[in-house]
Motif scaffolding. Structure first.
Motif, PDB file in Angstrom:
ATOM      1  N   ASP A  94     -58.174 -83.476  54.937  1.00 15.95           N
ATOM      2  CA  ASP A  94     -57.153 -84.497  55.151  1.00 15.95           C
ATOM      3  C   ASP A  94     -55.782 -83.818  55.018  1.00 15.95           C
ATOM      4  OD1 ASP A  94     -55.668 -86.736  55.424  1.00 15.95           O
ATOM      5  OD2 ASP A  94     -56.667 -87.883  53.820  1.00 15.95           O
ATOM      6  N   TYR A  95     -55.460 -82.990  56.001  1.00 12.82           N
ATOM      7  CA  TYR A  95     -54.263 -82.159  55.920  1.00 12.82           C
ATOM      8  C   TYR A  95     -52.984 -82.978  55.820  1.00 12.82           C
ATOM      9  CZ  TYR A  95     -57.215 -78.193  57.044  1.00 12.82           C
ATOM     10  OH  TYR A  95     -58.180 -77.238  57.003  1.00 12.82           O
ATOM     11  N   ALA A  96     -52.950 -84.113  56.502  1.00 18.29           N
ATOM     12  CA  ALA A  96     -51.739 -84.929  56.484  1.00 18.29           C
ATOM     13  C   ALA A  96     -51.481 -85.485  55.091  1.00 18.29           C
ATOM     14  CB  ALA A  96     -51.860 -86.065  57.500  1.00 18.29           C
ATOM     15  N   ALA A  97     -52.551 -85.975  54.441  1.00 15.75           N
ATOM     16  CA  ALA A  97     -52.376 -86.540  53.102  1.00 15.75           C
ATOM     17  C   ALA A  97     -52.023 -85.455  52.095  1.00 15.75           C
ATOM     18  CB  ALA A  97     -53.650 -87.258  52.670  1.00 15.75           C
ATOM     19  N   ALA A  98     -52.434 -84.199  52.367  1.00 12.29           N
ATOM     20  CA  ALA A  98     -52.137 -83.106  51.439  1.00 12.29           C
ATOM     21  C   ALA A  98     -50.680 -82.654  51.556  1.00 12.29           C
ATOM     22  CB  ALA A  98     -53.067 -81.924  51.705  1.00 12.29           C
ATOM     23  N   ALA A  99     -50.060 -82.948  52.708  1.00 10.88           N
ATOM     24  CA  ALA A  99     -48.716 -82.424  52.974  1.00 10.88           C
ATOM     25  C   ALA A  99     -47.673 -82.812  51.921  1.00 10.88           C
ATOM     26  CB  ALA A  99     -48.259 -82.828  54.369  1.00 10.88           C
ATOM     27  N   PRO A 100     -47.607 -84.086  51.474  1.00  8.85           N
ATOM     28  CA  PRO A 100     -46.593 -84.408  50.445  1.00  8.85           C
ATOM     29  C   PRO A 100     -46.777 -83.576  49.189  1.00  8.85           C
ATOM     30  CG  PRO A 100     -47.540 -86.401  51.346  1.00  8.85           C
ATOM     31  CD  PRO A 100     -48.342 -85.265  51.897  1.00  8.85           C
ATOM     32  N   TYR A 101     -48.051 -83.324  48.801  1.00  7.94           N
ATOM     33  CA  TYR A 101     -48.303 -82.517  47.603  1.00  7.94           C
ATOM     34  C   TYR A 101     -47.858 -81.071  47.824  1.00  7.94           C
ATOM     35  CZ  TYR A 101     -50.845 -86.544  45.937  1.00  7.94           C
ATOM     36  OH  TYR A 101     -51.154 -87.798  45.526  1.00  7.94           O
ATOM     37  N   ALA A 102     -48.122 -80.551  49.038  1.00  7.54           N
ATOM     38  CA  ALA A 102     -47.667 -79.191  49.357  1.00  7.54           C
ATOM     39  C   ALA A 102     -46.151 -79.119  49.222  1.00  7.54           C
ATOM     40  CB  ALA A 102     -48.103 -78.810  50.761  1.00  7.54           C
ATOM     41  N   LEU A 103     -45.482 -80.133  49.741  1.00  8.21           N
ATOM     42  CA  LEU A 103     -44.018 -80.164  49.682  1.00  8.21           C
ATOM     43  C   LEU A 103     -43.539 -80.153  48.233  1.00  8.21           C
ATOM     44  CD1 LEU A 103     -41.564 -80.410  51.626  1.00  8.21           C
ATOM     45  CD2 LEU A 103     -41.548 -82.843  51.064  1.00  8.21           C
ATOM     46  N   LEU A 104     -44.190 -80.975  47.386  1.00  4.38           N
ATOM     47  CA  LEU A 104     -43.792 -81.030  45.977  1.00  4.38           C
ATOM     48  C   LEU A 104     -44.043 -79.693  45.276  1.00  4.38           C
ATOM     49  CD1 LEU A 104     -45.006 -84.584  44.947  1.00  4.38           C
ATOM     50  CD2 LEU A 104     -42.662 -83.724  44.878  1.00  4.38           C
TER      51      LEU A 104
END
Lengths: 350, 520
Positions: free
Chosen positions: B488-498
């Motif tokens: 679920d790459y899209a859902a992981a993106a905010p965490y990557a950003l943080l």
């Protein structure tokens, strides 16, 4: 006053098996200034740190104002010794203001502390406004004076100064030194000062102790140690020397400069004579003249306010003579060297 | 004899001995830091030599060993070439946009390696195996060489290179014979750091389906908990780590930091690239595009595609709060516990101090997975209630990150002249009160810097957290990991950003170091 503010006897200390102090004795009269002077590495700083309580001695005793502070197996920690200590660089606390630095060792109400800080700043000739400044905003001389004020705040029985002026540049050094000397004299604070600068020691102290390799070679008033230093090392350390071989007959020395009276009772025989360059006067004479005390100028070094002549008077090494710089005799000129005052006999040959 | 010739800052070292309380505290701490090594040694002995041999001499283990060693052998030289080359171009030539390249070449350090992996996998879904591992590792870790190399190049005395030129060396000759030898410590230090990271990294290689010793240990642990196979693999990993340390120490030899100019003393006119400026610029551009462009583009693309739906506010807030809480407690504990170490290292000389420094150096290089395994085993054997508690994961953080706190504390303590403490004591203040009123107060900024380094390291830690965190824990890194594992790459993106955002301040510190001091 009879009590000694500081009494040291048989003090010894070694670091990593290397002896730094070998059985040092010293007494300091209350209200006087004693300077310990020596080349760097001679052990004088160790002596001061032992008195301050930053190190413990291996042998010997220290008493401050009649109270033993270091004895065999017993040592009063630094903060209970009632001494003031001013380090080479002042060691002001960088996180506190000047006022907070001075108030650091004081206990009391905020008002009385503030009044005391102002008073102390005045004592060391600094503006009361300075109290709000930070140490790094002060010049070296001002920092040193704040450090002194901080150490004075608790009215210690003994003030210890570790090369307090050596971090300052030449002009500032002599003016700060004069100011501190006056201040200490006025306050009547007993002071032990350590320095490698013999001029400083001679000018500021009531008592000078010359140290070499962890021992005192000579202790006395500035005049005593300068004029009768005892050995060649001490003589050379305290100033320029003219050393001449001489023969003593009934209290008068016979040397290349003729017959010179000597200090004290000296047995007849061959000795080394000490004269200071300022005791010698060189006057030009005509080429044909000869006799004792007449020599040839080997070199003439112009030094502004005076000239330093190197004169061969025959019999031994050439000697140095200081002379005013007006119309100096040139190289190869003949001069007569006369002696003012008395000479001192040294303990050993150079 | 001695005192006057010893510089003031060193003086107390030869004079005092650490007191019994300090020695006691340090001995307990050293014992704790030796737990991972001790665990490996103990389990290898307990397993028995025959069994160990049987476990190691399997084709699977040989394959893992080849992968891991190959990874180190290829990535480290590649990073050295890229790091030194980029540093030389930026610091010593007139390549266009020098002031822009400087931050851009340090910035990849803000992207955790497992986030970089995620970025590459989502750009090229088929990416996997050895060369994929090399690609991700190199683009993640080359700044470890770039930062010290650039710092050294900036501060090298220009007179050295000029003298070499005056003695008849060509620009290239001067670089090889004079400049490169000066970079030796920067290269060795950076290379060692990369090697240690390569051995310890789990997430980045797991995502690329590239099996290394660490990923294999992790899988073993999940399958059989703490079987002999896993601990034997850990033994092999620790052995590799020790080889790396010994190799670096041997290569470093007796080399000391070169005479380094006072920085602003003189300006060395940069080499003129002329027609080569465009190829040189392109090399830097490609490097930055691969190391920074890919993760940035991926994260932003997924955020764009996901829109507002991927911002699961509850999950993000709860993960952030948990992460911040864990990291804050760990940072405080680590800094407090690092204090006795730093104190001994700065204030004392002699066997004890050197022993403490030596063990710290070795244990600080232990991979997180070994530390985690060791703690799990010790907890289960000696203190079962500790297993699956926050205390255990905090202990792992402390063991892993004590060196980061210590480096800062050490330099902070070393900057306090002992004369200041003596001045305080001579003013009638006891040693204990002096420590509180003067020492602690002066070391506070350094302690805060160390604590914030630990905070960020904990906040972006994945391996030990995955293994040790009690059920129900969910940090930013864990959330990112589980979402990206579910593809679920899209859902992981905010965490990557943080995670990237959290690392930015530390990267800024490193960037400032690269423009100032010579060491990383």
């Amino acid at each position: 006053m009879t009590a000694h503010a500081l009494e040291i006897s048989g003090l010894a200390k070694e670091f990593d098996g290397q002896e730094v102090l070998h059985g040092v004795d010293l007494s300091v009269q209350s209200g006087t200034v004693t300077a310990v002077v020596g080349a760097s590495g001679c052990g004088k700083t160790t002596l001061l740190r032992l008195v301050a309580g930053f190190e413990t001695p291996d042998a010997g005793t220290i008493s401050i104002a009649g109270r033993p502070v270091a004895d065999v197996g017993r040592s009063v920690p630094a903060h209970r010794r009632d001494v003031g200590y001013v380090a080479q660089d002042g060691a002001l606390f960088p996180h506190l203001t000047v006022g907070q630095n001075i108030a650091y060792g004081l206990n009391g109400s905020a008002r009385s502390t503030r009044a005391r800080v102002t008073e102390l700043l005045e004592t060391v000739s600094l503006d009361a406004d300075m109290a709000r400044r930070r140490p790094h905003q002060l010049s070296g001389g001002q920092q040193q004076r704040v450090a002194l004020a901080r150490a004075l705040a608790r009215e210690p029985a003994l003030m210890l100064l570790d090369e307090p002026f050596s971090a300052l540049d030449t002009g500032l050094r002599s003016s700060t030194r004069a100011a501190v000397a006056r201040l200490l004299a006025e306050a009547g604070v007993t002071t032990l000062l350590v320095t490698h600068d013999q001029e400083e020691a001679l000018s500021i102290a009531d008592q000078v102790a010359v140290m070499r390799d962890g021992r005192f070679t000579r202790v006395g008033t500035p005049q005593q140690v300068y004029l009768t230093p005892g050995d060649v090392f001490t003589a050379r350390f305290l100033g320029d020397c003219v050393l001449l071989p001489a023969t003593i007959t009934s209290g008068v020395a016979d040397c290349a400069l003729g017959r010179v009276p000597v200090r004290g009772d000296v047995a007849d025989g061959s000795v080394t004579l000490l004269l200071r360059p300022e005791q010698l006067v060189a006057g030009a004479v005509s080429d044909g003249e000869g006799g004792t005390g007449v020599g040839t100028v080997l070199s003439s070094e112009f030094r502004g306010r005076d000239v330093l002549l190197t004169v061969d008077v025959g019999g031994g090494d050439p000697i140095s003579v200081r002379r005013h710089g007006i119309d100096p005799p040139g190289v190869d000129a003949k001069v007569r060297v006369d002696v003012i005052g008395t000479a001192t006999v040294l303990d050993e040959r150079p | 004899m001695i005192t006057d010739t010893i510089p003031a800052a060193r003086r107390p070292a030869s004079v005092e001995r650490p007191g019994p309380a300090l020695v006691g505290a340090v001995v307990v701490l050293v014992a704790a830091t030796l737990v991972p090594l001790g665990y490996v040694a103990w389990s290898v002995i307990a397993t028995g030599p025959l069994e160990v041999y049987a476990l190691v001499a399997r084709p699977r283990v040989v394959e893992l060993l080849v992968n891991t060693v190959g990874l180190v052998v290829v990535t480290v030289p590649l990073c050295v070439v890229l790091g030194v080359g980029a540093a030389w171009l930026v610091e010593r030539t007139d390549v266009p946009g020098r002031s822009l390249w400087r931050p851009l070449l340090v910035a990849p350090l803000a992207v955790p390696a497992f986030v970089n992996s995620y970025a590459w996998v989502s750009v090229v879904p088929s990416l996997h195996g050895f060369w994929a591992g090399i690609l991700v590792a190199t683009t993640s870790y080359f700044p470890f060489v770039y930062v010290p190399a650039a710092a050294t190049l900036r501060r090298l005395d220009p007179a050295m290179e000029e003298s070499a030129r005056a003695l008849g060396s060509s620009p290239a000759g001067a670089f090889w014979r004079v400049v490169l030898p000066q970079l030796r410590l920067a290269i060795l230090g950076g290379g060692l750091l990369i090697g240690v990271h390569l051995l310890a990294e789990y997430g980045a290689f797991a995502m690329l389906r590239f099996p290394t010793l660490t990923t294999a240990i992790f899988e073993q642990f999940q399958a059989t908990f703490n079987g002999a196979a896993g601990s034997t693999l850990a033994g092999v990993l620790v052995l590799l780590c020790l080889v790396l340390l010994a190799g670096e120490a041997a290569a470093r030899g007796t080399a000391r930091y070169s005479r380094i100019g006072s920085g602003a003393a003189r300006y060395l006119s940069p080499h003129r690239l002329g027609a080569k400026a465009i190829p040189a610029w392109s090399v830097l551009a490609v490097l930055v595009a691969l190391s920074l462009g890919v993760p940035a583009w991926t994260i932003l693309r997924w955020l764009w595609i996901g829109g507002t739906e991927v911002w699961d506010v509850d999950g993000i807030v709860s993960a952030t709060v948990q992460t911040a809480g864990l990291a804050a407690v760990a940072a405080t504990a680590t800094t407090v516990l690092a204090f006795p170490f730093a104190w001994v290292a700065v204030r004392y000389r002699g066997f004890f101090a050197r022993f403490v420094e030596g063990t710290n150096f070795v244990t600080s290089s232990m991979p997180g997975i070994v530390t985690a395994l060791a703690l799990v085993t010790v907890a289960i054997r000696l203190a079962p209630p500790l297993y699956q508690t926050v205390a255990l994961v905090l202990a792992a953080y402390v063991l892993l990150f004590i060196p980061r706190a210590m480096v800062n504390l050490r330099s902070g303590l070393a900057q306090i002249p002992p004369g200041i403490e003596e001045a305080s004591r001579s003013l009638g203040v006891s040693p204990t009160r002096t420590f509180v009123r003067v020492t602690l107060r002066l070391v506070a900024p350094a302690a805060a810097a160390g604590a914030s380094l630990v905070f960020v390291a904990v906040a972006t830690e994945l391996t030990a957290t995955l293994l040790l965190a009690p059920t129900g824990t969910s940090t930013l890194a864990m959330r990112f990991w589980s979402l990206s594992s579910e593809l679920d790459y899209a859902a992981a993106a905010p965490y990557a950003l943080l995670l990237v955002g959290l690392s930015v301040p530390v990267t800024l510190v490193l960037f400032r170091q690269s423009t100032r001091a010579a060491a990383l």
